[in-house]
Design an enzyme around this catalytic site. Structure first.
Site, short mmCIF file in Angstrom:
data_model
loop_
_atom_site.label_atom_id
_atom_site.label_comp_id
_atom_site.label_asym_id
_atom_site.label_seq_id
_atom_site.Cartn_x
_atom_site.Cartn_y
_atom_site.Cartn_z
N PRO A 124 0.78 -1.25 0.00
CG PRO A 124 0.02 -0.92 2.19
CD PRO A 124 0.75 -1.91 1.31
CB CYS A 125 3.12 2.77 -2.47
SG CYS A 125 2.23 2.45 -4.00
CG HIS A 126 -2.91 3.57 -1.20
ND1 HIS A 126 -2.65 2.23 -1.43
CD2 HIS A 126 -3.83 3.61 -0.22
CE1 HIS A 126 -3.41 1.51 -0.62
NE2 HIS A 126 -4.14 2.31 0.12
#
Length: 157
Positions: A124-126
């Site tokens: 989850p780089c967001h």
């Protein structure tokens, strides 16, 4: 390698995997999916991956239990693992990730590893934002990043 494509609330998604696990997830907004000739289209092989991605995007899943096999450097793998440790519905900064991997001076390198993350959503780089709370950098655009963060906050509470 096996691949499949499907429609999602974020648009077309392409998955690429082999027996080791998911190698790549691509949101086809700005980056076209380039298929190699020796890849085999296999919706059945990728069905568990597709199901979990769709459940996540529909707010029915907060974590994933599918095997992942992203290709990257040792440093990138450390960053990507730290990203997976960021709880659903929460955010952190690049410096938080740098601290988490024991390299507090590596904020920019963390940003670069974030940018080349081959399995967004699942890694989850967001969830990474600026230290001041500002929405910064996302390969698929800040609008998609905000949509994902809003979805997680809404379903996490």
């Amino acid at each position: 390698m096996y691949f499949d494509s499907f429609d999602s609330p974020l648009g077309k998604i392409h998955l690429l995997a082999d027996e080791s696990g998911l190698r790549q997830l691509t949101l086809c907004l700005h980056h076209p999916f380039e298929q190699c000739r020796d890849w085999q289209h296999s919706p059945s092989f990728l069905a568990p991956y597709k199901q979990q991605v769709l459940e996540f995007l529909e707010g029915e899943r907060t974590d994933f239990d599918i095997p992942l096999a992203p290709e990257g450097t040792e440093f990138q793998h450390k960053v990507w693992q730290a990203l997976r440790d960021v709880p659903y519905g929460e955010t952190c900064s690049y410096s938080d990730i740098a601290e988490a991997i024991g390299n507090p001076q590596a904020c920019r390198a963390v940003g670069m590893a974030n940018n080349v993350n081959p399995i967004p959503l699942i890694i989850p780089c967001h969830r990474v934002i600026g230290r001041d709370g500002a929405l910064v950098g996302y390969r698929y655009g800040l609008e998609i990043k905000q949509k994902l963060l809003d979805m997680e906050k809404e379903t996490a509470h």
